[in-house]
Design a protein around this motif. Structure first.
Motif: not given
Length: 335
Positions: A95-102, A126-128, A133-135, A139-141
């Motif tokens: 829901i919060i976008g981590i899967n989409s970043g992967a 590793v790529v995912a 992580l970047l996503t 989001i955290y920032l």
């Protein structure tokens, strides 16, 4: 100290869930277009089946079921961690976008980098992880405020915005790609379990083997992080350090899972809530239960989905969404 009656209740539920998973696994092994009768399962498992029976069991159904079980466990654990560090019951890696970043990272890797069949399977998690992580960092920032700290509602809203933006970016990326590669990404987006061979199990398993004990070790820290920030600071918790470490753990679990199963959402949302309803909010108690619930949910969804239609079935991600979307709305209205 945890009351003995709660520990006894947890053990009973834990054993009951293991039994439910075992029953679902047996049912799933016998269902499918290629016939494999239930009375032939045990002989085939011990090498006494025909070539066809052993092929169906060991090359088709068993690795797929193990992959869905492990991925469901990883997503449930990731959701439990995210809900703890954000103090938000609606947090979920999908829901919060981590899967989409992967997903964007996997798409870029799949479309634009040369693929080596020997390392492709092991590179995917590793790529995912890098993309997720970047996503998560972005989001955290965006959700963090110097004066108010982490804002749980803001985090969910920003995460949903990132998820939509990254989904749009993925569509742009695949719009000019080859048809075969577009088909693969489309299946990935739908949550169609595609990593269905033994190498994918060996690629996913180490992440769980390392991060599951680590999360249980950090369970008490998660209990403290779920309290208000002044209380957590007062008992000596380094809030930002613990949040960052646990956020990386949650991202790694979610990324490793979706890299081989595709875009699965709502497992990380539902499983922790169900576990808390059964044994209470202490992480030491509900995390083991949530892991089993998450594994069972994905196995059940995939088993039903691949047998509900004659041709290709319904992707597990869609089956989970059919269950999870109403549950998400219920939690949204309740919380």
């Amino acid at each position: 100290m945890i009351h003995p009656s709660l520990l006894r209740k947890q053990r009973i539920i834990f054993i009951s869930l293991l039994t439910l998973i075992l029953i679902t696994l047996v049912v799933g092994l016998g269902l499918g277009p290629a016939s494999l009768s239930y009375d032939r399962l045990i002989p085939t498992l011990f090498g006494q089946g025909s070539f066809k029976e052993e092929f169906v069991l060991f090359s088709v159904r068993l690795p797929r079921i193990i992959i869905t079980l492990l991925a469901g466990m990883a997503l449930a654990l990731s959701g439990a961690i995210l809900q703890g560090i954000t103090r938000n019951d609606l947090a979920d890696p999908g829901i919060i976008g981590i899967n989409s970043g992967a997903g964007v990272a996997v798409t870029v890797f799949f479309l634009f980098f040369p693929i080596d069949s020997g390392t492709f399977v092991y590179m995917l998690p590793v790529v995912a992880f890098v993309g997720a992580l970047l996503t998560a960092v972005l989001i955290y920032l965006f959700a963090y405020s110097k004066t108010e700290g982490m804002q749980p509602v803001r985090l969910v809203l920003i995460g949903v915005g990132f998820s939509m933006a990254l989904s749009g970016a993925m569509i742009v990326l695949i719009s000019s790609a080859e048809r075969a590669k577009v088909d693969f990404i489309a299946k990935w987006l739908a949550g169609n379990i595609w990593g269905t061979d033994w190498p994918f199990i060996w690629a996913l398993l180490p992440w769980l083997v390392v991060l599951l004990p680590f999360t249980l070790y950090k369970a008490n820290r998660l209990n403290l992080l779920s309290l208000s920030e002044p209380v957590a600071i007062g008992v000596g918790v380094s809030i930002e350090k613990e949040r960052i470490v646990l956020l990386i753990t949650a991202v790694a679990l979610a990324a490793s899972a979706v890299s081989v199963t595709g875009g699965i959402t709502f497992i990380g949302l539902m499983a922790p809530h169900m576990a808390k309803a059964l044994v209470g909010p202490r992480n030491q108690l509900f995390i083991p239960i949530a892991i089993l619930i998450g594994g069972w949910l994905l196995v059940f969804a995939d088993t039903v989905g691949r047998n509900i239609l004659e041709s290709s079935g319904i992707p597990a991600g869609i089956m989970v969404a059919l269950i999870g979307a109403p549950y998400f709305v219920y939690l949204l209205l309740k919380k």
